[in-house]
Each structure stands twice: as C-alpha cells, then as structure tokens.
Write an enzyme that holds these catalytic residues in place. Structure first.
Site, PDB file in Angstrom:
ATOM      1  N   HIS A   1       0.772  -1.248   0.000  1.00 18.70           N
ATOM      2  CA  HIS A   1       0.000   0.000   0.000  1.00 18.70           C
ATOM      3  C   HIS A   1       0.798   1.291   0.000  1.00 18.70           C
ATOM      4  O   HIS A   1       0.496   2.182  -0.774  1.00 18.70           O
ATOM      5  CB  HIS A   1      -1.010   0.027   1.162  1.00 18.70           C
ATOM      6  CG  HIS A   1      -2.151  -0.907   0.980  1.00 18.70           C
ATOM      7  ND1 HIS A   1      -2.066  -2.241   1.318  1.00 18.70           N
ATOM      8  CD2 HIS A   1      -3.395  -0.726   0.487  1.00 18.70           C
ATOM      9  CE1 HIS A   1      -3.201  -2.846   1.032  1.00 18.70           C
ATOM     10  NE2 HIS A   1      -4.028  -1.945   0.520  1.00 18.70           N
TER      11      HIS A   1
ATOM     12  N   HIS B   1      -9.143   6.219   1.172  1.00 18.98           N
ATOM     13  CA  HIS B   1      -7.741   6.058   0.787  1.00 18.98           C
ATOM     14  C   HIS B   1      -7.077   7.434   0.673  1.00 18.98           C
ATOM     15  O   HIS B   1      -7.743   8.446   0.508  1.00 18.98           O
ATOM     16  CB  HIS B   1      -7.618   5.317  -0.544  1.00 18.98           C
ATOM     17  CG  HIS B   1      -7.912   3.856  -0.452  1.00 18.98           C
ATOM     18  ND1 HIS B   1      -9.185   3.373  -0.264  1.00 18.98           N
ATOM     19  CD2 HIS B   1      -7.097   2.764  -0.516  1.00 18.98           C
ATOM     20  CE1 HIS B   1      -9.143   2.041  -0.222  1.00 18.98           C
ATOM     21  NE2 HIS B   1      -7.888   1.652  -0.370  1.00 18.98           N
TER      22      HIS B   1
ATOM     23  N   HIS C   1      -6.225  -2.132   8.420  1.00 19.89           N
ATOM     24  CA  HIS C   1      -6.053  -1.920   6.984  1.00 19.89           C
ATOM     25  C   HIS C   1      -5.578  -0.489   6.670  1.00 19.89           C
ATOM     26  O   HIS C   1      -6.266   0.299   6.015  1.00 19.89           O
ATOM     27  CB  HIS C   1      -7.336  -2.217   6.223  1.00 19.89           C
ATOM     28  CG  HIS C   1      -7.113  -2.405   4.753  1.00 19.89           C
ATOM     29  ND1 HIS C   1      -7.185  -3.636   4.149  1.00 19.89           N
ATOM     30  CD2 HIS C   1      -6.780  -1.534   3.773  1.00 19.89           C
ATOM     31  CE1 HIS C   1      -6.928  -3.508   2.857  1.00 19.89           C
ATOM     32  NE2 HIS C   1      -6.671  -2.231   2.608  1.00 19.89           N
TER      33      HIS C   1
END
Length: 598
Positions: A279, A463, A383
């Site tokens: 990520h 995000h 996450h």
C-alpha cells in the site's frame, strides 16, 4: 617427441599473435555501437527494466544546458520535452531519453552546449513492443486499454503513471504458516497467517493524454510469478516520488527506490520481525522512508503468535535500518468493529468476492487469522492504506480503511481521529474531531456519521489521506459502509474527492470541498483509488481504481481525472480498462519529466 610438439605449438601461437599485431586487427570480439551523432551511441533500455527509455552515451564529451524533446507521434501526438541537469548526466554518463512510444521509430532531438557552442542532434530511436508476461484464458486484451474521454486545452502535456496489476495463472499459492492449536498433532494441518497471499503481477505504465503508453516498467524488475521465491512476490504498491525525482515502492518482503530509466537504486528486505509490506511508502524530509507493514511472530494477549495484518508503520533509513515503529495494536483499539460489520462482503481492498457483492459483511468471533475481516491482531482490523508525514510537528497521518483517519505523534499518542463516533471508547473518544460549518458553528451528527442539515460527511473505507500544499487534508472517500450500513440497493453508493480543514487547537474539522457524489454509481470505486491536489493548475487529481468492479466478466475501469478546483469542471478524464475481468487497479500519479532529471 613431446618437447618437439610443444615447441611447435608455442612457435605457432607466437606467429599468430605477431600476425594479428602486425595487421592491426583488434582482439576477438564484436565492436561496440558507434556514435549515432556528435555524442555517443544510443542505447535503448540501458538498465533492462524500462524498454521505452534510452540513453545517448556521452562518449567523454563534457556538455551542459541539455534539453531533450521526444516528438509526438502523428499530428496529435504529445511532445515530451525536459531539461537534463548535471547530476543526471553524471549518474547515467549519458543523456536520458524518456517517453518513447512502443514499437515505433521515435524522433528525438537533443540540444546542448559544448565548449561554448550550441549543439543539436536529431535521432531516430527504434523500440520494440512491450509485453504482458502474465496472460491466460481470462485475458480480454494483452495490454490494458485506454479510452480518452476529455482533455481540456492547456492539459495536453499531462502524463499519468498508473500503478495497476494483472492476475497470475496460479493465483495466490504462498502462505505464512501460523501457530497450531496447542492440542494439534505434528501431522495436523497448520493454519495460515499474515498476508503473504496478497500476491499479483505488476502492470506499471505511464499514459499520455492521447491514451498512448509512454513508459513501461518491466514486470520482471521486482516480480517473478513463475518461481516460488517470496523475495520476488507480493503486490507492487505505494509508488511515491522523492524530491530527487526518483520513486519509492513496496512489494511483499522488500522496499525499493528506482528511477524512470529503470535503474534500481535501493532494494532492501524488510527488517527482521516484519512482513508483508503493501500500500504505502513515502520519503520524509529527514531522508527516512515510512512503510506500512505487518508484524511477524506477534504475541497476542491470549498467548497465540500471529503475523499481523497492515497495522504497523516502520520508519527506516536508506541503509534499511529501523529508525522507529508505530504499533497500532497498542495505539488504537483493535477490537473496534463499528465499520467492519457494515462493509460490502464482496470487496475488501483488492480481495474481491463477486459471489457476495452487495451483501453486508458478517463478523464471526472465531474468524481465522489471516487477511480477512475481523477484530484483534492477526486479522484485517485496521487496513492502513496511506501515510502522510506532517513535518510541522513530526507526526504521521494514517488512512485506516476500517477505522478512520488518524494523526499520531512521534510519542505514539493519538492527536486526533476523523471518523464517526460509534465504537470509540475512552481515551480515544476524546480525540474525535468535531464537525463545524464555514462559520465555526457545530454540526450535529449521529454516532453513525449522518449529519443534520449539512453537506458535511465523514469518509468511509477511504484512501490517501494526504496533506495538500495548502495545508488541508484531501481524501478519496470510497464510500462503502457509508453511515455504517449497506444501502437498499448497491447502485445507491457513490465515491467522493473531499477536502477538509482541521483546527487542531480547537479539535474541529470543516469540509471545504467535495466532488463526485453527483456522478453516482458510475463514479463509485469500492476499493483502492487516490486524490491529490495539483497547485500548478489548481485542480484536484483523482484516480478511481475500481469502477464497475462487480460487473461480472467485464473489465474494471480506472478513471483518471483532473477537476477544476473553482468550477468543478472536468479538465481531464481518461479510462484505463483492466486486461482481465473484475481486476482492480490501485493508484495513479502525475509525473513531470521536468523534475525527474535534475
């Protein structure tokens, strides 16, 4: 007789050697490429990783004031022009050529000064076709197709790096071995743990505003899907530019730095005790690099050892040594499940399950450890998908897809949380930002984040919570689990580009800009994606990486946009179509050659 033979052999060798010397013939071997112009030879793909680049060898020339122009293809082709500084000339011992077309006779002009004279050479640089090494019966196309929807005047020169991927034929075939139950026998199967199956082939390229590929990172640069080597597996993500015009990235058990010529400058294994980097990577002003990882052999409160999932932040120096660690299992609340139970069971990050699309996730108390929704260390409770570094107070801002946006100091104390209030307990509940309007008046919101008589909204499964050049916070609000529920119909979902202004002293947050809600489901990206404010043209750049992800058998759309900040007019819109159906894209970013070859 043997001595006689040896003398004859030696004499013959001497004669041959003298003969070669006398005739001026070079030693055995082929000649190097000759100069292509007034400088040296032109070498295509000099580092073997970027086939749409080339290098004009300096051939010992000392030059300055270098400018490169790669001419556009045809009448509408996009010209790429950029200066080359002394650092790059010395680094490459040549003039870097970036932005070539594939399988084409590219026209390139190089201008420079030498001995006080202005010089110029025109070259024709031939390239071969780029190849997708990972095709199977699911393939819709060899390369990912592009569709240019709109490019407004003044934006024709834009270049976008697309960080996407393609499924491999074998799928995820590697797992970390978890700890067996204390009553298990030696022959009993061991459970999986960690996120090693998070593994897919990279598909990394730059597209221009005509939809043409102008750069390609060879898939074998960091990845090998044909060998079971965990050092060459993973998910190439988190490509971020450094102040030097190079790029950092993570993939599985490694982090990297590379440049647009395909030169790999750093290749470090993760430090012992950490695993599964995905990520995000970002270089700080201190020259260190922040990485999002999991913790290996983590001992839970119940004594069970696991590999944790996306809940640790590492700070490393350029030699790979650890500078600092943020353990989110200690800083946040890994038992909070307010959003987890409201998510779409069909997509969590890039783990897509079409059979359960649109269904609300169910949290089971005995969910297996590994890359699955669940609470507690060893499951996907946090996450974290982005990191921002705030230099003004040496803090980090994290987008935790399953918790919210959080700012944490060097002292590992939470400074603030941007999320609905449900499920937050003391002392973290006191860190929740309070929504206000433009006049500073409080906005009333319920615990699920639904606000009264206001356009203000929180972000959900977001995000890229990054600090803009204006000091605001910009976020891609994916919108799954909005207001901690699934809507009556999946088509009621939407995603937003959103900007907030945070007053840390008052503990308040104001929503100052948004875009996307009005475009509805056709703009909805349930997972991945990015936005970033662009000061040079006062636009909000965005890439929705998973549009129409659940349309069975169809390519997933990655939508590149630049939106005028004042008018919200679309200045650029380009679609990128996945080469296999229901395959998500990750991120994209603007690249500027003018800043890459200093």
């Amino acid at each position: 007789m043997f001595d006689k033979y040896r003398k004859t052999l030696v004499a013959g060798t001497v004669a041959i050697t003298l003969g070669l010397s006398a005739s001026g013939v070079m030693a055995a071997g082929f000649k190097p490429a000759p100069p292509a112009g007034q400088l040296g030879a032109v070498i295509v793909d000099p580092y073997g990783n970027a086939p749409l680049t080339a290098l004009v060898d300096l051939d010992s020339h000392v030059i300055s004031d270098v400018k490169v122009t790669v001419h556009g293809k045809g009448e509408k082709g996009v010209e790429i022009s950029y200066p080359v500084g002394q650092e790059s000339l010395k680094t490459y011992d040549g003039v870097p050529i970036f932005g070539l077309y594939q399988k084409f006779a590219n026209k390139v002009t190089v201008e420079w000064k030498e001995n006080g004279k202005v010089m110029k050479d025109d070259y024709v640089v031939h390239t071969s076709a780029i190849v997708n090494n990972y095709m199977d019966n699911r393939s819709i196309s060899d390369l990912q197709q592009t569709k240019v929807i709109k490019v407004a005047p003044g934006f024709e020169d834009r270049l976008y790096l697309v960080n996407t991927h393609t499924f491999t034929a074998q799928g995820x075939d590697l797992h970390w071995h978890g700890e067996k139950d204390k009553n298990a026998g030696i022959l009993d199967a061991g459970p999986a743990t960690g996120a090693l199956p998070f593994d897919i082939a990279p598909f990394t390229f730059i597209v221009d505003t005509e939809g043409e590929y102008r750069w390609w990172l060879d898939q074998d640069t960091f990845y090998d899907g044909r060998d079971r080597d965990i050092n060459k597996r993973g998910y190439l993500m988190g490509i971020r530019e450094t102040p030097r015009g190079t790029f950092t990235a993570v993939q599985g058990q490694h982090w990297y730095e590379f440049d647009m010529m395909g030169q790999v400058l750093e290749d470090h294994k993760l430090p012992r005790g950490f695993a599964d980097a995905t990520h995000e990577s970002i270089e700080t002003p201190n020259g260190t690099v922040l990485l999002r990882v999991g913790k290996s052999n983590y001992r839970r409160d119940d004594g069970v050892h696991v590999t944790t999932i996306r809940d640790h932040i590492l700070e490393v120096d350029k030699s790979g040594r650890v500078v600092d660690v943020w353990d989110l299992t200690k800083i946040l609340d890994p038992k909070r499940d307010a959003l987890l139970g409201a998510l779409d069971a069909g997509a969590v990050c890039v783990n897509v399950d079409l059979a359960h699309a649109g269904q609300q996730a169910k949290l089971e108390p005995d969910t297996p450890f590994g890359d699955a929704l669940g609470v507690g260390p060893g499951r996907n409770w946090a996450h974290v998908n982005s990191i921002a570094y705030d230099a003004k107070d040496d803090s980090i801002i994290l987008s935790s897809r399953h918790q919210g946006v959080v700012k944490i100091g060097r002292d590992k104390q939470v400074k603030w949380i941007l999320a609905p209030s449900k499920g937050w307990e003391k002392p973290l509940a006191s860190k929740l930002l309070k929504p206000v309007d433009a006049n500073g008046k409080p906005i009333t919101c319920n615990e699920n984040g639904l606000c009264e008589n206001s356009d203000f909204d929180f972000t959900y499964t977001q995000h890229t919570a990054w600090i803009s050049s204006k000091g605001t916070l910009t976020i891609f609000d994916n919108g799954d689990g909005r207001h901690l529920e699934q809507p009556a119909l999946p088509t009621m979902k939407y995603s937003r580009f959103v900007e907030y202004k945070i007053d840390e002293k008052k503990g308040t947050v104001q929503q100052v800009w948004e875009y996307g809600k009005e475009r509805g489901y056709d703009f909805y990206s349930p997972i991945t994606s990015i936005i970033e404010y662009q000061a040079d043209r006062n636009t909000m750049f965005g890439f929705g990486g998973s549009i129409h992800l659940f349309d069975v058998g169809q390519p997933t759309v990655g939508k590149l946009n630049e939106i005028d900040y004042k008018t919200k007019e679309v200045k650029v819109e380009i679609d990128v179509l996945s080469d296999k159906p229901n395959q998500t894209h990750y991120r994209a970013l603007l690249v500027r050659p003018q800043q890459m070859f200093k």
